[in-house]
Design a protein around this motif. Structure first.
Motif, PDB file in Angstrom:
ATOM      1  N   PRO A  16      10.446   4.261  11.075  1.00  0.00           N
ATOM      2  CA  PRO A  16      10.011   5.284  10.120  1.00  0.00           C
ATOM      3  C   PRO A  16      10.602   5.043   8.732  1.00  0.00           C
ATOM      4  N   TYR A  17       9.806   5.310   7.721  1.00  0.00           N
ATOM      5  CA  TYR A  17      10.244   5.218   6.334  1.00  0.00           C
ATOM      6  C   TYR A  17       9.684   6.400   5.553  1.00  0.00           C
ATOM      7  N   LEU A  18      10.349   6.723   4.471  1.00  0.00           N
ATOM      8  CA  LEU A  18       9.817   7.706   3.545  1.00  0.00           C
ATOM      9  C   LEU A  18       8.601   7.102   2.857  1.00  0.00           C
ATOM     10  N   THR A  19       7.618   7.920   2.552  1.00  0.00           N
ATOM     11  CA  THR A  19       6.413   7.433   1.885  1.00  0.00           C
ATOM     12  C   THR A  19       6.768   6.676   0.612  1.00  0.00           C
ATOM     13  N   SER A  20       7.771   7.153  -0.108  1.00  0.00           N
ATOM     14  CA  SER A  20       8.178   6.509  -1.360  1.00  0.00           C
ATOM     15  C   SER A  20       8.760   5.112  -1.158  1.00  0.00           C
ATOM     16  N   GLN A  21       9.123   4.751   0.075  1.00  0.00           N
ATOM     17  CA  GLN A  21       9.717   3.445   0.360  1.00  0.00           C
ATOM     18  C   GLN A  21       8.706   2.412   0.837  1.00  0.00           C
ATOM     19  N   ILE A  22       7.503   2.844   1.179  1.00  0.00           N
ATOM     20  CA  ILE A  22       6.554   1.950   1.852  1.00  0.00           C
ATOM     21  C   ILE A  22       6.161   0.762   0.983  1.00  0.00           C
ATOM     22  N   GLU A  23       5.922   0.978  -0.298  1.00  0.00           N
ATOM     23  CA  GLU A  23       5.541  -0.150  -1.160  1.00  0.00           C
ATOM     24  C   GLU A  23       6.622  -1.233  -1.149  1.00  0.00           C
ATOM     25  N   ALA A  24       7.874  -0.844  -1.242  1.00  0.00           N
ATOM     26  CA  ALA A  24       8.970  -1.812  -1.215  1.00  0.00           C
ATOM     27  C   ALA A  24       9.070  -2.482   0.152  1.00  0.00           C
ATOM     28  N   VAL A  25       8.878  -1.726   1.220  1.00  0.00           N
ATOM     29  CA  VAL A  25       8.931  -2.287   2.576  1.00  0.00           C
ATOM     30  C   VAL A  25       7.860  -3.364   2.739  1.00  0.00           C
ATOM     31  N   VAL A  26       6.639  -3.074   2.280  1.00  0.00           N
ATOM     32  CA  VAL A  26       5.552  -4.046   2.366  1.00  0.00           C
ATOM     33  C   VAL A  26       5.867  -5.279   1.524  1.00  0.00           C
ATOM     34  N   ASP A  27       6.349  -5.079   0.298  1.00  0.00           N
ATOM     35  CA  ASP A  27       6.677  -6.200  -0.582  1.00  0.00           C
ATOM     36  C   ASP A  27       7.767  -7.088   0.011  1.00  0.00           C
ATOM     37  N   ILE A  28       8.823  -6.479   0.520  1.00  0.00           N
ATOM     38  CA  ILE A  28       9.950  -7.249   1.048  1.00  0.00           C
ATOM     39  C   ILE A  28       9.580  -7.958   2.344  1.00  0.00           C
ATOM     40  N   THR A  29       9.052  -7.233   3.302  1.00  0.00           N
ATOM     41  CA  THR A  29       8.769  -7.853   4.610  1.00  0.00           C
ATOM     42  C   THR A  29       7.600  -8.822   4.538  1.00  0.00           C
ATOM     43  N   GLY A  30       6.670  -8.597   3.597  1.00  0.00           N
ATOM     44  CA  GLY A  30       5.537  -9.501   3.443  1.00  0.00           C
ATOM     45  C   GLY A  30       5.936 -10.902   3.031  1.00  0.00           C
ATOM     46  N   ARG A  31       7.130 -11.057   2.473  1.00  0.00           N
ATOM     47  CA  ARG A  31       7.636 -12.379   2.082  1.00  0.00           C
ATOM     48  C   ARG A  31       8.145 -13.190   3.272  1.00  0.00           C
ATOM     49  N   TYR A  32       8.136 -12.590   4.463  1.00  0.00           N
ATOM     50  CA  TYR A  32       8.675 -13.252   5.654  1.00  0.00           C
ATOM     51  C   TYR A  32       7.639 -13.305   6.782  1.00  0.00           C
ATOM     52  N   PRO A  33       6.514 -14.000   6.545  1.00  0.00           N
ATOM     53  CA  PRO A  33       5.493 -14.068   7.605  1.00  0.00           C
ATOM     54  C   PRO A  33       5.968 -14.831   8.839  1.00  0.00           C
ATOM     55  N   GLY A  34       6.989 -15.660   8.681  1.00  0.00           N
ATOM     56  CA  GLY A  34       7.539 -16.378   9.835  1.00  0.00           C
ATOM     57  C   GLY A  34       8.392 -15.491  10.721  1.00  0.00           C
ATOM     58  N   ALA A  35       8.727 -14.306  10.232  1.00  0.00           N
ATOM     59  CA  ALA A  35       9.419 -13.298  11.047  1.00  0.00           C
ATOM     60  C   ALA A  35       8.324 -12.293  11.441  1.00  0.00           C
ATOM     61  N   HIS A  36       8.513 -11.022  11.180  1.00  0.00           N
ATOM     62  CA  HIS A  36       7.461 -10.061  11.510  1.00  0.00           C
ATOM     63  C   HIS A  36       6.440  -9.897  10.395  1.00  0.00           C
ATOM     64  N   GLY A  37       6.791 -10.326   9.170  1.00  0.00           N
ATOM     65  CA  GLY A  37       5.867 -10.196   8.056  1.00  0.00           C
ATOM     66  C   GLY A  37       5.681  -8.751   7.631  1.00  0.00           C
ATOM     67  N   ALA A  38       4.602  -8.505   6.915  1.00  0.00           N
ATOM     68  CA  ALA A  38       4.300  -7.158   6.424  1.00  0.00           C
ATOM     69  C   ALA A  38       3.806  -6.270   7.567  1.00  0.00           C
ATOM     70  N   PRO A  39       3.953  -4.971   7.426  1.00  0.00           N
ATOM     71  CA  PRO A  39       3.432  -4.072   8.451  1.00  0.00           C
ATOM     72  C   PRO A  39       1.914  -4.182   8.565  1.00  0.00           C
ATOM     73  N   ILE A  40       1.404  -3.943   9.761  1.00  0.00           N
ATOM     74  CA  ILE A  40      -0.045  -3.960   9.973  1.00  0.00           C
ATOM     75  C   ILE A  40      -0.655  -2.583   9.728  1.00  0.00           C
ATOM     76  N   HIS A  41       0.193  -1.536   9.724  1.00  0.00           N
ATOM     77  CA  HIS A  41      -0.312  -0.171   9.536  1.00  0.00           C
ATOM     78  C   HIS A  41       0.859   0.756   9.244  1.00  0.00           C
ATOM     79  N   TRP A  42       0.573   1.819   8.495  1.00  0.00           N
ATOM     80  CA  TRP A  42       1.538   2.907   8.350  1.00  0.00           C
ATOM     81  C   TRP A  42       0.766   4.200   8.278  1.00  0.00           C
TER      82      TRP A  42
END
Length: 113
Positions: A16-42
């Protein structure tokens, strides 16, 4: 879609994340597709075939408590191959356990794109 004896459902992990954090979560995790990558849904879990009650007692791993103001964020999970392996009914397969991920000597910067 199935591939030979392998098939099954997509398994997701949720944090779970605050709505205000989702853009940063997508930006940060999206840089690591070899791990879990960006979220598929929120947001609404029903949109990906889950219910809030399913989040309280997941089929794999432990449940995560959501606090007021948080929304569920879902990633494709490394347990999906385990689900496919179970469906294939192979005599032996070596993989990881939920919450106990693969460990290597790679550092984060080597995974970043």
């Amino acid at each position: 879609e199935p591939a030979g004896p392998f098939g099954g459902q997509l398994v997701v992990s949720m944090r779970p994340y605050l709505t205000s954090q989702i853009e940063a979560v997508v930006d940060i995790t999206g840089r690591y597709p070899g791990a879990h990558g960006a979220p598929i849904h929120w947001g609404d879990p029903d949109a990906i075939g889950l219910t809030l009650s399913a989040l309280a007692s997941p089929s794999w791993g432990e449940s995560v408590r959501m606090r007021p103001g948080e929304v569920p964020v879902f990633w494709a999970c490394g347990v999906t191959p385990q689900s496919a392996l179970l469906e294939a009914k192979l005599p032996l397969a070596i993989t990881h356990a939920p919450g106990h991920m693969f460990v290597s000597d790679l550092i984060d910067s080597e995974l970043c794109v």
